[in-house]
Design an enzyme around this catalytic site. Sequence first.
Site, PDB file in Angstrom:
ATOM      1  N   LYS A   1       0.836  -1.219   0.000  1.00  0.00           N
ATOM      2  CA  LYS A   1       0.000   0.000   0.000  1.00  0.00           C
ATOM      3  C   LYS A   1       0.865   1.261   0.000  1.00  0.00           C
ATOM      4  CE  LYS A   1      -4.090  -2.003   2.217  1.00  0.00           C
ATOM      5  NZ  LYS A   1      -3.538  -3.276   2.763  1.00  0.00           N
TER       6      LYS A   1
HETATM    7  P1  BMP Z   1      -8.309 -10.842   7.275  1.00  0.00           P
HETATM    8  O1  BMP Z   1      -9.007 -11.773   6.257  1.00  0.00           O
HETATM    9  O2  BMP Z   1      -7.550 -11.590   8.321  1.00  0.00           O
HETATM   10  O3  BMP Z   1      -9.228  -9.819   7.835  1.00  0.00           O
HETATM   11  O4  BMP Z   1      -7.165 -10.076   6.468  1.00  0.00           O
HETATM   12  C1  BMP Z   1      -7.455  -9.205   5.387  1.00  0.00           C
HETATM   13  C2  BMP Z   1      -6.198  -8.796   4.683  1.00  0.00           C
HETATM   14  O5  BMP Z   1      -6.556  -7.935   3.594  1.00  0.00           O
HETATM   15  C3  BMP Z   1      -5.203  -8.025   5.537  1.00  0.00           C
HETATM   16  O6  BMP Z   1      -3.904  -8.378   5.127  1.00  0.00           O
HETATM   17  C4  BMP Z   1      -5.477  -6.562   5.199  1.00  0.00           C
HETATM   18  O7  BMP Z   1      -4.298  -5.778   5.286  1.00  0.00           O
HETATM   19  C5  BMP Z   1      -5.960  -6.647   3.769  1.00  0.00           C
HETATM   20  N1  BMP Z   1      -6.950  -5.608   3.393  1.00  0.00           N
HETATM   21  C6  BMP Z   1      -8.191  -5.493   4.013  1.00  0.00           C
HETATM   22  O8  BMP Z   1      -8.520  -6.278   4.899  1.00  0.00           O
HETATM   23  N2  BMP Z   1      -9.052  -4.504   3.604  1.00  0.00           N
HETATM   24  C7  BMP Z   1      -8.762  -3.610   2.633  1.00  0.00           C
HETATM   25  O9  BMP Z   1      -9.586  -2.783   2.299  1.00  0.00           O
HETATM   26  C8  BMP Z   1      -7.512  -3.739   1.990  1.00  0.00           C
HETATM   27  C9  BMP Z   1      -6.619  -4.733   2.373  1.00  0.00           C
HETATM   28  O10 BMP Z   1      -5.474  -4.855   1.746  1.00  0.00           O
END
Ligand code: BMP
Length: 250
Positions: free
Chosen positions: A95
């Site tokens: 990002k």
């Molecule tokens: P999780 O499924 O454990 O919530 O993780 C989601 C992943 O996607 C994390 O690595 C987070 O940084 C990324 N992410 C997100 O959740 N929402 C966004 O809008 C953008 C992301 O990159």
Amino acid sequence: EDKKRLSYAQKLDVAEHSVARRLLETAIAKQTNLIASADVMTTAELLDLADKVGPHIVALKTHIDIITDFDPDSTILPLKDLAAKHNFMLMEDRKFADIGNTQELQFSYGIYKISNWADFVTSQVIGGYDSLNCFRNVGVVAILGMSSKGTLTDAAYQAEALKVAQSHPNVIGGVSQKQIPEELLLFTPGVSIAETGDGKGQQYNTPEKVFADLQTDFIIVGRGIYKADHPEAAALNYKIAGWNAYTASL
Ligand code: BMP
């Protein structure tokens, strides 16, 4: 009734960027639209997870700066071997959010040297069109909208961010919780079969919902896989759910 969407094969027919093409080819070959997010803290956990979920994913998404024992030889070389072994791509979720010159330095220097190993990266587009010029040899997935509660990526921001993404040749797609024009690949995080949130602002939708409502191309799943008792079984479960949701939306 849900609108028809383009299949991966139809998108491959028109895709120009080599990274977009490889993603689509891999999705078709492995019948998966799953990207596992490996938000783990050690090299051993990262490599173990990559080997277990590798057969079921199109890409492994990293936050490489979370790894506490990062070392180019012992972290990246074996990770690249696993990517080749299981035919998945490496997506670094950096990002980027700065001016072009700084992003260029962050992309190629420091200890992570992302440009040496990532197939594609995420970047904010808040620095404007020229800030994306430095990502020459990789694909860029533009952050258009975020999944978290209270995000500032409102409709006006997303419309402007989308203009940058659509016009820049390095951009292959976007991260969003909204549908985007079909010439861009859509990557959707905030996907969970079991949870609706994490108590820290994350908001989850099911694979069914993001394919039916957003016609997304790739689902990104973190804790639903790496925190599961059996990450390989969880990845297979998400792979099947994602693929069924995709075929149901065709
Ligand atoms: P999780 O499924 O454990 O919530 O993780 C989601 C992943 O996607 C994390 O690595 C987070 O940084 C990324 N992410 C997100 O959740 N929402 C966004 O809008 C953008 C992301 O990159």
